[in-house]
Motif scaffolding. Sequence first.
Motif, mmCIF file in Angstrom:
data_model
loop_
_atom_site.group_PDB
_atom_site.id
_atom_site.type_symbol
_atom_site.label_atom_id
_atom_site.label_comp_id
_atom_site.label_asym_id
_atom_site.label_seq_id
_atom_site.Cartn_x
_atom_site.Cartn_y
_atom_site.Cartn_z
ATOM 1 N N ASP A 21 -3.075 -1.688 10.353
ATOM 2 C CA ASP A 21 -3.445 -1.124 9.072
ATOM 3 C C ASP A 21 -2.466 0.002 8.757
ATOM 4 N N SER A 23 -2.909 2.306 6.710
ATOM 5 C CA SER A 23 -3.623 3.495 6.259
ATOM 6 C C SER A 23 -3.940 4.441 7.412
ATOM 7 N N HIS A 91 -9.006 3.488 -6.854
ATOM 8 C CA HIS A 91 -7.923 2.510 -6.995
ATOM 9 C C HIS A 91 -7.978 1.862 -8.377
ATOM 10 N N THR A 95 -5.172 2.351 -11.403
ATOM 11 C CA THR A 95 -4.531 1.148 -11.937
ATOM 12 C C THR A 95 -4.720 1.057 -13.446
ATOM 13 N N GLU A 115 -1.144 5.939 2.484
ATOM 14 C CA GLU A 115 -0.955 4.588 1.944
ATOM 15 C C GLU A 115 -1.703 4.389 0.632
ATOM 16 N N GLU A 116 -2.878 5.003 0.508
ATOM 17 C CA GLU A 116 -3.701 4.839 -0.696
ATOM 18 C C GLU A 116 -3.030 5.417 -1.936
ATOM 19 N N VAL A 118 0.697 5.724 -1.968
ATOM 20 C CA VAL A 118 1.954 4.973 -2.051
ATOM 21 C C VAL A 118 1.761 3.626 -2.739
ATOM 22 N N THR A 119 0.607 3.008 -2.569
ATOM 23 C CA THR A 119 0.373 1.693 -3.173
ATOM 24 C C THR A 119 0.474 1.733 -4.693
ATOM 25 N N HIS A 120 0.335 2.927 -5.292
ATOM 26 C CA HIS A 120 0.423 3.057 -6.745
ATOM 27 C C HIS A 120 1.782 3.576 -7.211
ATOM 28 N N ASN A 371 2.489 8.567 8.690
ATOM 29 C CA ASN A 371 2.261 7.652 7.569
ATOM 30 C C ASN A 371 3.407 6.656 7.429
ATOM 31 N N ARG A 375 3.177 2.553 8.222
ATOM 32 C CA ARG A 375 3.565 1.643 7.139
ATOM 33 C C ARG A 375 4.626 0.664 7.631
ATOM 34 N N GLN A 379 4.500 -3.376 7.913
ATOM 35 C CA GLN A 379 5.487 -4.128 7.148
ATOM 36 C C GLN A 379 6.292 -5.081 8.025
#
Length: 444
Positions: A21, A23, A91, A95, A115-116, A118-120, A371, A375, A379
Amino acid sequence: MIALPKGIDMTLLQIHPRQPDASVDHGIQAIVAGISTTETCNTDLAAGPWDFDARPGYGPGSSMGDVIPTGAPRQGELPAEYREASETELHARITAAKTTLGDRVVVLGHFYQREEVVTHADYVGDSFQLANAALTQPQAEAIVFCGVHFMAETADLLSRPDQAVILPNLAAGCSMADMASIDEVEDCWEQLAEIYGPLDAADADGLVPVIPVTYMNSSAAIKGFVGRHGGIVCTSSNARAVLEWAFARGRRVLFFPDQHLGRNTAKAMGVPLEQMPMWNPRRPLGGSAEADLGDARVILWHGFCSVHRRFTVDQIATARAEHPGVRVIVHPECPMAVVDAADEAGSTDYIRKAIAAATEPTTFAIGTEINLVQRLAAQYPQHEIFCLDPVVCPCSTMYRIHPGYLAWVLEELVAGRVVNRITVPGDVADPARVALDRMLAAKP
């Protein structure tokens, strides 16, 4: 024991070992919930960062023991609807806000962000990569910089005057950057002038006594000081090229605020350690003898990154014992002994590219912020990638940026309001840009 924040799905915390994960927050929540036996440096990391906004300090995490300067920015109270929202709700709201705003906003996410967040992000990178990324979005009315204060300042320096640079949480500072205040640096400069004479006077070889060099991880005021005094900014990627530029113009370099990047870079260039005295701003002549300063090639500021100071030679030895053939890569902000014991040292982008370029399954032990490490592990599942420090301890100031703050600043923009704008005054911005332009010309 801290209660899990509202909306945390327990199934998110039970990650199969073959499906890492990314996160860090999920991992910390699992530790606090008793699901994971991994250690964290502070269980307060499981709480929302707004619990600490009203208190002086950097918050829980790697910088929690550092002394924050008086007058450091504080964040006002985040509205309850964002504090109480679940991860899923935040989230969805982020978005939706980004969809509404379209290309009027660009969101930048630093490698060390949770991560929560960076995803955006529209762009992910180090501080300078992100500041440059903003330049590719001239249509953006707002640049939301998910990083720390000095990064948002740099983005403001490089963006257009009509673009608003926003830092989602004003309490997201940088303890390293705070270790070199403008008053301390100016006092140091005055003391050096008493030793070397006029610092803008070149000798018969055309060299001035001292060239100031500041790491990107410094305030705009420090960058402005450097620009006014013939100096230059560096990154962890081009530090060697910058020192070469400085040595071509001066007898010695005053390097701040990170002593380790300065020492590791200068040592690799052949500068003897005895010619790298330390300058402690709390002591007369920085705590060094005048003779040592006279012989100096690089004067190192007494500053450091609390994230990278956590890494040790013993951790590397343990990694090698438990994982024969492991490839150890650390950041050059790590202490010299750690850099010497590692296989390689390089910037966050260097680390990322080294892993991406590995064609065979490899075990990597990485010495940088957790972090980014997690990640990369998610990846590149074909590799075994782990952080040298077994204790989960993220950058305390980066961790102040939470999806709740990101949702808030974006929804304020939707409503036509700009909050948490970072603006560098013109008398600081102009010389700071000069120092940054010099850096751009110093190619590694």
